[in-house]
Design an enzyme around this catalytic site. Structure first.
Site, mmCIF file in Angstrom:
data_model
loop_
_atom_site.group_PDB
_atom_site.id
_atom_site.type_symbol
_atom_site.label_atom_id
_atom_site.label_comp_id
_atom_site.label_asym_id
_atom_site.label_seq_id
_atom_site.Cartn_x
_atom_site.Cartn_y
_atom_site.Cartn_z
ATOM 1 N N ASN A 1 -2.037 10.089 -17.199
ATOM 2 C CA ASN A 1 -1.335 9.109 -16.352
ATOM 3 C C ASN A 1 0.186 9.214 -16.418
ATOM 4 O OD1 ASN A 1 -3.072 7.556 -14.984
ATOM 5 N ND2 ASN A 1 -3.118 5.845 -16.457
ATOM 6 N N SER B 1 1.903 1.456 -9.984
ATOM 7 C CA SER B 1 2.521 1.108 -8.693
ATOM 8 C C SER B 1 1.883 -0.159 -8.116
ATOM 9 C CB SER B 1 2.404 2.274 -7.712
ATOM 10 O OG SER B 1 1.092 2.776 -7.691
ATOM 11 N N ASN B 2 0.574 -0.316 -8.290
ATOM 12 C CA ASN B 2 -0.116 -1.529 -7.827
ATOM 13 C C ASN B 2 0.486 -2.783 -8.438
ATOM 14 O OD1 ASN B 2 -2.138 -1.070 -6.056
ATOM 15 N ND2 ASN B 2 -3.805 -1.481 -7.481
ATOM 16 N N ARG C 1 -15.863 9.869 -8.016
ATOM 17 C CA ARG C 1 -14.683 10.528 -8.589
ATOM 18 C C ARG C 1 -14.910 12.015 -8.801
ATOM 19 N NH1 ARG C 1 -11.840 6.048 -11.715
ATOM 20 N NH2 ARG C 1 -10.524 7.653 -12.567
ATOM 21 N N TYR D 1 -12.769 15.007 -7.438
ATOM 22 C CA TYR D 1 -11.513 15.267 -8.147
ATOM 23 C C TYR D 1 -11.801 15.863 -9.528
ATOM 24 C CZ TYR D 1 -6.835 14.317 -10.070
ATOM 25 O OH TYR D 1 -5.586 14.430 -10.639
HETATM 26 N N1 LIG Z 1 0.465 11.664 -11.418
HETATM 27 C C1 LIG Z 1 -0.425 11.706 -12.377
HETATM 28 O O1 LIG Z 1 -0.549 10.750 -13.161
HETATM 29 C C2 LIG Z 1 -1.308 12.917 -12.546
HETATM 30 C C3 LIG Z 1 -2.233 12.909 -13.595
HETATM 31 C C4 LIG Z 1 -3.049 14.021 -13.766
HETATM 32 C C5 LIG Z 1 -2.924 15.118 -12.957
HETATM 33 N N2 LIG Z 1 -2.021 15.101 -11.946
HETATM 34 C C6 LIG Z 1 -1.954 16.277 -11.056
HETATM 35 O O2 LIG Z 1 -0.627 16.620 -10.749
HETATM 36 C C7 LIG Z 1 -0.540 17.086 -9.412
HETATM 37 C C8 LIG Z 1 0.497 16.293 -8.645
HETATM 38 O O3 LIG Z 1 0.123 14.923 -8.632
HETATM 39 P P1 LIG Z 1 1.044 13.792 -7.984
HETATM 40 O O4 LIG Z 1 0.878 12.571 -8.785
HETATM 41 O O5 LIG Z 1 2.396 14.329 -7.761
HETATM 42 O O6 LIG Z 1 0.261 13.549 -6.609
HETATM 43 P P2 LIG Z 1 0.808 13.520 -5.098
HETATM 44 O O7 LIG Z 1 -0.334 13.106 -4.250
HETATM 45 O O8 LIG Z 1 2.058 12.713 -5.029
HETATM 46 O O9 LIG Z 1 1.182 15.020 -4.850
HETATM 47 C C9 LIG Z 1 0.259 15.994 -4.444
HETATM 48 C C10 LIG Z 1 0.926 16.872 -3.412
HETATM 49 O O10 LIG Z 1 0.019 17.900 -3.003
HETATM 50 C C11 LIG Z 1 0.044 17.991 -1.591
HETATM 51 N N3 LIG Z 1 -1.254 18.542 -1.174
HETATM 52 C C12 LIG Z 1 -2.483 17.957 -1.257
HETATM 53 N N4 LIG Z 1 -3.416 18.788 -0.792
HETATM 54 C C13 LIG Z 1 -2.784 19.930 -0.412
HETATM 55 C C14 LIG Z 1 -3.211 21.166 0.146
HETATM 56 N N5 LIG Z 1 -4.493 21.403 0.406
HETATM 57 N N6 LIG Z 1 -2.279 22.104 0.403
HETATM 58 C C15 LIG Z 1 -0.956 21.874 0.163
HETATM 59 N N7 LIG Z 1 -0.497 20.732 -0.365
HETATM 60 C C16 LIG Z 1 -1.400 19.771 -0.654
HETATM 61 C C17 LIG Z 1 0.291 16.587 -1.114
HETATM 62 O O11 LIG Z 1 0.766 16.519 0.208
HETATM 63 C C18 LIG Z 1 1.311 16.111 -2.143
HETATM 64 O O12 LIG Z 1 2.625 16.438 -1.768
HETATM 65 C C19 LIG Z 1 -1.943 16.973 -8.813
HETATM 66 O O13 LIG Z 1 -2.566 18.236 -8.891
HETATM 67 C C20 LIG Z 1 -2.627 15.994 -9.729
HETATM 68 O O14 LIG Z 1 -4.021 16.220 -9.776
HETATM 69 C C21 LIG Z 1 -1.214 14.021 -11.711
#
Ligand SMILES: NC(=O)c1ccc[n+]([C@@H]2O[C@H](COP(=O)([O-])OP(=O)(O)OC[C@H]3O[C@@H](n4cnc5c(N)ncnc54)[C@H](O)[C@@H]3O)[C@@H](O)[C@H]2O)c1
Length: 319
Positions: free
Chosen positions: A178, A193-194, A146, A149
């Protein structure tokens, strides 16, 4: 650099789960939105409904490379967020957090834009403090599966604060816990989602460990509201600030609620816990309540119902 309409705002990762909701909300508030995404985990379907809006623009771009555009604000969300996706190409994951942040901070510096980083509760690792306040430094394994990340996001926070101190950049750092809701990937291995997909398809619901590990779940609309409020705080507030729902549920309880809401006949099956899986995770949101006047308002069952409705299309296709 204000235009007549509102602000011009860049959302990296704008075609992803959270990014697409953010683009939609910002457009609704009268801003011009540029979505930059390499579609690694993002999907065109997430933003299809926005494409006809003349104030919305999409650029296929990998933030590991510099981007030259004129914007007033940047929300840096680009990064795969679920373990299956971020562990698929861990080097690219770290690059996205580290090189991507350097490129977006460089852009912010050039055009004097305010920039917000979507950081994560994963910076706390497997915490020995519960709930986690922002002052907690975390307990992260630097060499595990992990780490690409967790450590990537930690380094991104470091970069944000160094650009702030060294270059006087206006930064905002959100530690997102989350989050769930419509437009989650149906097969990304995240627990909500799972469980929903397994329940809708009548398969066994797999719980890793004994199900007593707890998580907090924030509905996407609440989360987006928190991010926008954070961006609009006074310049002297940088965060980091936790944004999440402190309501704590065991994984077993979540499975039971989902079985109930879907009316599924699925049974629960227990599997061994994966490496470095935290046993407890719950945000202390006192700072968000104080500085953003924010707290989540959507109850788990209400949010789950909307998520189930969204995921039903994929479950039906899978039949
Ligand atoms: N969903 C959660 O529970 C959660 C929790 C903590 C942090 N986050 C953070 O929020 C952000 C969005 O998460 P999410 O759940 O929407 O995930 P997601 O995977 O649905 O969205 C991430 C987006 O970033 C794009 N991406 C990835 N690498 C890229 C790159 N190098 N250049 C351009 N685009 C790129 C992907 O194509 C995608 O559209 C992330 O940074 C994630 O770490 C989300």
């Amino acid at each position: 650099m204000k235009n007549f309409y509102g602000k011009r705002i860049l959302v990296t990762g704008g075609a992803g789960f959270l990014g697409s909701h953010l683009c939609e909300r910002l457009l609704g508030e009268g801003h011009e939105v540029v979505c930059a995404d390499n579609f690694y985990t993002g999907r065109k379907a997430n933003i299809r409904h926005l494409l006809a809006n003349p104030f919305f623009e999409v650029i296929r771009h990998d933030i590991c490379f510099p981007l030259y555009i004129e914007v007033d604000e940047i929300y840096n969300l680009a990064c795969p967020a679920s373990p299956v996706h971020y562990q698929f190409d861990p080097v690219q994951t770290t690059k996205t957090s580290v090189h991507g942040s350097i490129n977006m901070l460089g852009l912010a510096k050039r055009v004097r834009a305010k920039i917000l980083q979507a950081s994560t509760s994963e910076v706390y690792g497997d915490p020995d403090v519960h709930p986690q306040p922002e002052s907690y430094w975390g307990r992260v394994n630097p060499i595990g599966f992990r780490s690409c990340y967790d450590e990537g996001k930690r380094c991104a926070e470091t970069l944000f604060f160094d650009y702030h101190r060294q270059h006087k950049l206006q930064i905002k750092v959100a530690r997102i816990f989350n989050t769930y809701g419509p437009r989650m990937h149906p097969n990304d291995g995240r627990v909500v989602s799972n469980f929903i997909m397994q329940a809708l398809q009548g398969e066994d619901i797999t719980i890793y460990g004994d199900g007593s590990q707890t998580r907090s779940f924030c509905y996407v609309d609440d989360l987006i509201d928190g991010l926008i409020r954070l961006m609009n705080t006074p310049d002297d507030f940088t965060g980091p600030v936790n944004i999440g729902n402190p309501g704590e549920f065991s994984i077993l309880r979540l499975a039971e609620i989902i079985i109930g809401l879907t009316g599924s006949g699925s049974r629960i099956r227990f599997e061994p816990l994966p490496a470095d899986d935290p046993t407890q995770r719950k945000p202390d949101i006192s700072l968000a309540m104080e500085k953003l006047d924010w707290r989540p308002g959507i109850h788990l069952e209400e949010g789950l119902k909307k998520t189930i409705e969204y995921l039903r299309q994929f479950a039906d296709k899978g039949k």
